[in-house]
Each structure stands twice: as C-alpha cells, then as structure tokens.
Enzyme design. Sequence first.
Site, PDB file in Angstrom:
ATOM      1  N   LYS A 175       0.576  -1.516  -0.437  1.00 47.05           N
ATOM      2  CA  LYS A 175       0.375   0.017  -0.189  1.00 47.05           C
ATOM      3  C   LYS A 175       0.773   1.285  -0.183  1.00 47.05           C
ATOM      4  CE  LYS A 175      -3.933  -2.787   0.743  1.00 47.05           C
ATOM      5  NZ  LYS A 175      -4.605  -3.521   0.042  1.00 47.05           N
ATOM      6  N   HIS A 294      -6.441 -13.778  -7.785  1.00 44.17           N
ATOM      7  CA  HIS A 294      -7.731 -12.564  -6.962  1.00 44.17           C
ATOM      8  C   HIS A 294      -8.894 -12.947  -7.672  1.00 44.17           C
ATOM      9  CE1 HIS A 294      -8.755  -8.748  -5.233  1.00 44.17           C
ATOM     10  NE2 HIS A 294      -7.795  -8.932  -4.282  1.00 44.17           N
TER      11      HIS A 294
END
Length: 475
Positions: A175, A294
């Site tokens: 992140k 994902h």
Amino acid sequence: MSPQTETKASVGFKAGVKEYKLTYYTPDYEPHDHDILAAFRVTPQPGVPPEEAGAAVAAESSTGTWTTVWTDGLTSLDRYKGRCYHIEPVPGEENQFIAYVAYPLDLFEEGSVTNMFTSIVGNVFGFKALRALRLEDLRIPPAYTKTFQGPPHGIQVERDKLNKYGRPLLGCTIKPKLGLSAKNYGRAVYECLRGGLDFTKDDENVNSQPFMRWRDRFLFCAEALFKSQVETGEIKGHYLNATAGTCEEMIKRAVFARELGVPIVMHDYLTGGFTANTSLAHYCRDNGLLLHIHRAMHAVIDRQKNHGIHFRVLAKALRLSGGDHIHSGTVVGKLEGERDITLGFVDLLRDDFVEKDRSRGIYFTQPWVSLPGVIPVASGGIHVWHMPALTEIFGDDSVLQFGGGTLGHPWGNAPGAVANRVALEACVQARNEGRDLAREGNDIIRKAAKWSPELAAACEVWKEIKFEFQAMDTL
C-alpha cells in the site's frame, strides 16, 4: 400440415408460448453420475408456479426457446435437454425455492469453464418469468473434471518449492495500492520480506499505469526478493500481477517474470476472464511458476443472497480453470464472509472429496479425483489480534495476508512483518502444544508481545479495531 406437426403444435402451448414444465420439469428423473448438477435459488414472478420457474431455468440454460421450432425434430431433445428434477422451498423465505437441474455432459466443451458458464449462467439470468435467480452450487462430475488441468501445481508442490511446512504462510499487499514509483514500491517489498513475511503482493488494480510500468515494477520487486532471500535464508515471493488488456500481453509479462527467476505471478481471474486464466495456468505449469488468483469483482456477482452466483461456485470454477492461491475472505476482517459458508468453500478448494453438507451451504457431494488443491488466502482488514482465530479457522494450508496490518505498524514495514511473524509462530506453537486458540488466543498474543517489542507496538495500535457489521450472506 402433417398430423405429427399438428400434435407438436397443439400440446403444451397457449398463444404461441410454451409451458416449460411440460417438457423440462421431470420429478421422476434420477440424475446420472456424469450429469452436471446445479442448485438454483429461484424467485418467480407473481403468478408463476415454482415448477414452471424451475423448468424455465432448465430450458433456457440448455436446449429450450420460447416456442417450438421445426429443427427440434432433427435432434434428440430428450438426450440433450436440461431437467429440473426437484424443487424445495427455501426455509424462512417467502416465494423462494431451490430448483435442482441436471445437465447432460454432452452440452459442454471439454476443459472450458467459459463454455460451461455461458450455458448455465448465461441469458437465463435475464429471464422475465423470474424476479431473481442465484446459482448456489454446482456438482462437477469426475468425467468432466478430468478434462481440466486445474491448478498449475497445488498445495504440496508449492510447499516443496518454498521449503516451508507446518504453518500458514504470511503475506502482505503493498500500500498505497496506486501511486508509488517502481523503486519505492520495490523498497516496500524488501522491507516486508526481510522482516519475516513469505510473500508480498501487487494489489489487484496494479497493472501497468503511467506512474509505474510493469517491467520496472517486476525488476525492482525481483531485486527486493532476491536480496531478502540472501539476508534471511528463506525463499521469498512477490505476486507479480500479470493481468493485462490482452492474453498475449499477459503471457508476455509471465514470460518476463519467469526469466527473472521469481517463483510466482498473479492474475485477476474474474476481470481477466476464464479463458485468459486457463491459458495463464497452463503456462505456469509448463514453466514452473506458481499462480496467485485475486477475485476482484466477485462481490458484484455473489453478494446478494437472492441473485447472482455464490462464491462457492466461483471457487469451484477457479479450481477447474487453474490457480494455486485464491482470496477467500477472512470471517474476522473487513470483507464479507460468514464462518460456516466460508469454511464450506475453503474445503471445496483444498480437499479431494467433500460431502454434501447443507449446514455449510454445500448442496452436492463433490469428488475432485486427482485435481490439485488451491490454497485459500485470508485478507482484508486483519491484524495481529486476529492471528489466533485465523490460525484456528484456516489451518496450515493457507496464506494469511496482512496489508494495513503490516504496513500500518508505527515503526515501519519490517517491524510490522516481524510482529506478524512472531504472532503466527506463537499461535502455531500454542496449537501444537494442545492449547485452545479460540479461548486463549488473546493471552497467547500478550505473552508473545512481552519478548517482541514489534508485536507489543502492533498490539497497542490495533487493540480497538473491529469491523462489526451484519453479514449479507447467511444460511
């Protein structure tokens, strides 16, 4: 007009509209071992009987159309049609029914999830006779399963490649997910891996944007993981997202990852598509790459409990299409996941044989024959206080992925990774000693924090963080 044609046109029709139940509702039918079976949650429009609604689903997802056509006489509809063979009301729900449909195996192309879904969850979901429709489960027969390669490698081969046994694997999503330069991104990867994580991860929407082109990211991440391997003596990985706008570009990125010598790549299998995913899975098996999957976009499909496709079906489809990891929810974090339902599809991902168990949402016994298993990935709003519950719920064959729970540590990425690794090792040791993680989990973490300042700092930061909302999907 011949008598035969007159008979066909005069039975079961009114004003040119076919009553589906006369042909496609067959309550006496006994499903064959080689049929694909589907359980649909059906919400009929007012005035439509459940038998007609279930038959309409069977018809529109197989051979049926709204009226008779002369070419029906050129084939055997009895051989190829889908059959609604059982209907039952949904307990506690008004005007909702579970319709069980059997499909002959010859309706589907071998080794193609794309073709299977085009039929079973295609146009039928827009059918006017239904207010809502949800595919709750599929039974994939061994005869069809054997036409798929499945996961590129599977759980045991992955452990052998990584030389890591007896505990869950630890990961972290880098992140902020967008905006970092490739060099700074690689630095964040390095700090996490040297701190004790097994994997770091590209976020699902990191592809090849102007601020960080894919080739630069691949190079800096490879440098980071090789440097951390030298320092720690452990094999490390970073999920390099190969998802791209075309299959050709996706494979090109996977080829470059293999040339760099990294162990794993990643794909967004729903946005990328099943055809692309299966192609990448085949490449990964042939070239020794692990494949992380994902599920971005899944909640668009699976979140509403009366319309769409349940994630257990998407999980089964992924096991057929191919992937070594897939995100599965956490039960305890910020993202949707009710415990019994989540554990139901986790078993469907990992186990060779799963018995029917309606208490966990499993409508059919599912044999996987020799298809390798998929490792479930728990991620989304989890931190060190969740470690005992995650270790108990998911067991060893899992990846526990802490994004903010690593990078949000007040001392930085590496101490955040240390905190998670210490918490995990403490929970695994306590479990192996026979302690009850559900009951003693917080005490186990507190005691471990006494000799790990990194863990103590993490415990203090996240002691009040909870995500307590009512689940959307309940049994």
